[in-house]
Design a protein around this motif. Structure first.
Motif, PDB file in Angstrom:
ATOM      1  N   SER A 111      32.705  29.390  10.228  1.00 50.15           N
ATOM      2  CA  SER A 111      32.290  30.712   9.736  1.00 50.15           C
ATOM      3  C   SER A 111      32.025  30.663   8.241  1.00 50.15           C
ATOM      4  N   SER A 169      27.184  21.565  13.209  1.00 53.38           N
ATOM      5  CA  SER A 169      27.626  22.933  13.454  1.00 53.38           C
ATOM      6  C   SER A 169      26.442  23.884  13.594  1.00 53.38           C
ATOM      7  N   HIS A 221      26.153  26.595  11.916  1.00 53.25           N
ATOM      8  CA  HIS A 221      25.790  26.973  10.541  1.00 53.25           C
ATOM      9  C   HIS A 221      24.852  25.949   9.912  1.00 53.25           C
ATOM     10  N   THR A 281      29.334  32.670  13.195  1.00 55.88           N
ATOM     11  CA  THR A 281      28.935  31.841  12.053  1.00 55.88           C
ATOM     12  C   THR A 281      29.029  32.580  10.730  1.00 55.88           C
TER      13      THR A 281
END
Length: 477
Positions: A52, A196, A198, A271
């Motif tokens: 995140s 990931s 992100h 995210t």
């Protein structure tokens, strides 16, 4: 297949009857939250894949890639089964309902976060709010089927794009569709190592611009075709028989619903760096601004020029098998290249749920993301997943018909029913309130749409069955 179609939506309808009333049943106490910090410390899927760190505009990039894809090139075909008036109406209603649905989902996620239960997975959110353990497995089954299906479809379409470009250069060349699919699969194996969700933010920003680029190319090409000497005759009449009109209409509605489908909103919201309040709404507004520009322009320009002769992919209408191309070949080729590049991003986005499941089971969160202990399993498992998707893309070049059934079964429950149900269960609006009844009406209407859409998709699957051939060089539309 029809039996399964009925069972999935029937289950959702039963849930509505049991849980929709805020006064009928108290929401069961949530089990110990798997999203607390103690658990998250040992959750490699959350720590590595769904880290995140994002801003609201990163969520906008992810949402746009998940929704705005080459499937928008089928919108003129969807209008073909509806006509101008109903086509505009259905496109607008689907846009409004899905925006509303995804916004409600974000509110439920924000509510849970404020209560100390931040959910980063759709399946855990549904299980927590509905208080039903089997819902966890229901959501993960449908979500995994959709995401894997989209990944297979993205590889198949990307291989077809390569085949189109190759055929233009070497019409009688020896390479076949499965070989192009193998090439795409190898590229996807490399790209899949981005660790990931992100880390895809820059890829998905490029995807956003690619979607705008090929949409504008298609619009310009359609205008060029419409004013050229080879312009097709315009006919906007519908099917001759009433039954065919009804079936075509529901097939078109299913196509539009699937185009707006997402199914990974909680994973995208995961995210975002906490606190997430208000961030998802900004991301949705960015995404739907792109949707407004691309969806309406592609639908109107394609249907205006080709009418009821519009192909299921408007690029095919612009590049007919017989006769010259209806727009500059170099321009259409550039559009195909942009579509190809965006398909890589789409395949990556819809693989994230599978990667998260893999890493939850295989990775050691106490080791670094790029440690040998975690890097080697990641490379092996993600490569095997892409090989699996590539193999089925090559084996089933008629996968689009199968995906139509999967889309009708999956996107309707995840995107048009569960968000409203989760909102009513979480916020418990009064049974006399406008919000409560709007949510109930949407759930009931789209349960019916899902059933009829599934029936029409199965009908098309049966009608096209004679064209199916394993490892064929031709993709069945």
């Amino acid at each position: 297949m029809i039996k399964h179609c009925i069972s999935f939506d029937f289950i959702i309808t039963v849930i509505i009857i049991l849980h929709a009333s805020p006064s009928s049943f108290l929401m069961t106490e949530a089990p110990p939250s798997p999203e607390n910090e103690t658990f998250r410390q040992g959750d490699a899927g959350a720590t590595f894949v769904l880290e995140s760190k994002g801003e609201w505009y990163h969520a906008g990039f992810h949402l746009t890639t998940a929704i705005v894809g080459p499937t928008i090139l089928t919108l003129p075909y969807a209008f073909r089964g509806l006509g101008w008036g109903l086509g505009f109406f259905c496109l607008t209603v689907m846009g409004v309902v899905t925006f509303y649905s995804y916004y409600l989902m974000s509110l439920v996620l924000e509510h849970c976060e404020k209560a100390g239960r931040r959910h980063i997975r759709f399946r855990e959110l549904a299980s927590d709010v509905l208080g039903s353990g089997w819902m966890y497995y229901f959501v993960i089954f449908i979500q995994t089927a959709i995401n894997t299906g989209i990944s297979i479809g993205a590889i198949l379409l990307a291989g077809q794009c390569l085949q189109i470009m190759y055929s233009a250069v070497s019409p009688d060349g020896p390479l076949r569709l499965w070989q192009f699919i193998a090439m795409v699969t190898m590229v996807m194996m490399v790209l899949s190592q981005l660790p990931s969700f992100h880390s895809l933010r820059h890829v998905n920003l490029a995807s956003l611009f690619l979607s705008l680029a090929y949409t504008f190319i298609v619009v310009f090409a359609c205008i060029h075709a419409g004013v050229s000497k080879n312009a097709p005759q315009r006919d906007y009449s519908l099917e001759s028989s009433k039954f065919s009109v009804v079936m075509s209409a529901f097939t078109s509605i299913s196509i539009i619903a699937a185009i707006f489908g997402n199914g990974i909103v909680p994973e995208i919201q995961a995210t975002l760096a906490p606190p997430v309040t208000g961030k998802m709404l900004k991301g949705l507004m960015m995404c739907y601004s792109v949707i407004f520009v691309t969806f309406y322009s592609a639908a109107v320009s394609g249907y205006y020029v080709f009418g009821n002769k519009a192909s299921s992919n408007i690029l095919k209408s612009l590049m007919p098998d017989e006769g010259p191309a209806l727009a500059p070949t170099w321009l259409l080729g550039l559009g195909v290249v942009f579509v190809l590049l965006q398909l890589f991003a789409i395949g990556l986005v819809y693989s994230q749920v599978a990667y998260e499941i893999m890493e939850t089971k295989s990775a050691d969160v106490n080791q670094g993301m790029f440690s040998k202990r975690n890097l080697i399993p990641r490379m092996i498992l993600r490569s095997l997943y892409m090989i699996f998707c590539g193999f089925f893309a090559a084996m089933l070049p008629f996968f689009g018909d199968i995906n139509g059934v999967v889309g009708a079964l999956g996107f309707i429950p995840l995107d048009f029913i569960l968000p409203m149900l989760l909102y009513n269960m979480t916020y418990k609006p009064s049974r006399s309130s406008f919000t409560y009844w709007i949510n109930i009406i949407i759930m009931v209407v789209f349960t019916g749409v899902g059933l009829l859409g599934s029936f029409s998709s199965v009908r098309k699957l049966v009608l096209d069955a004679s064209k199916f051939k394993l490892f064929s060089d031709d993709v069945v539309d």
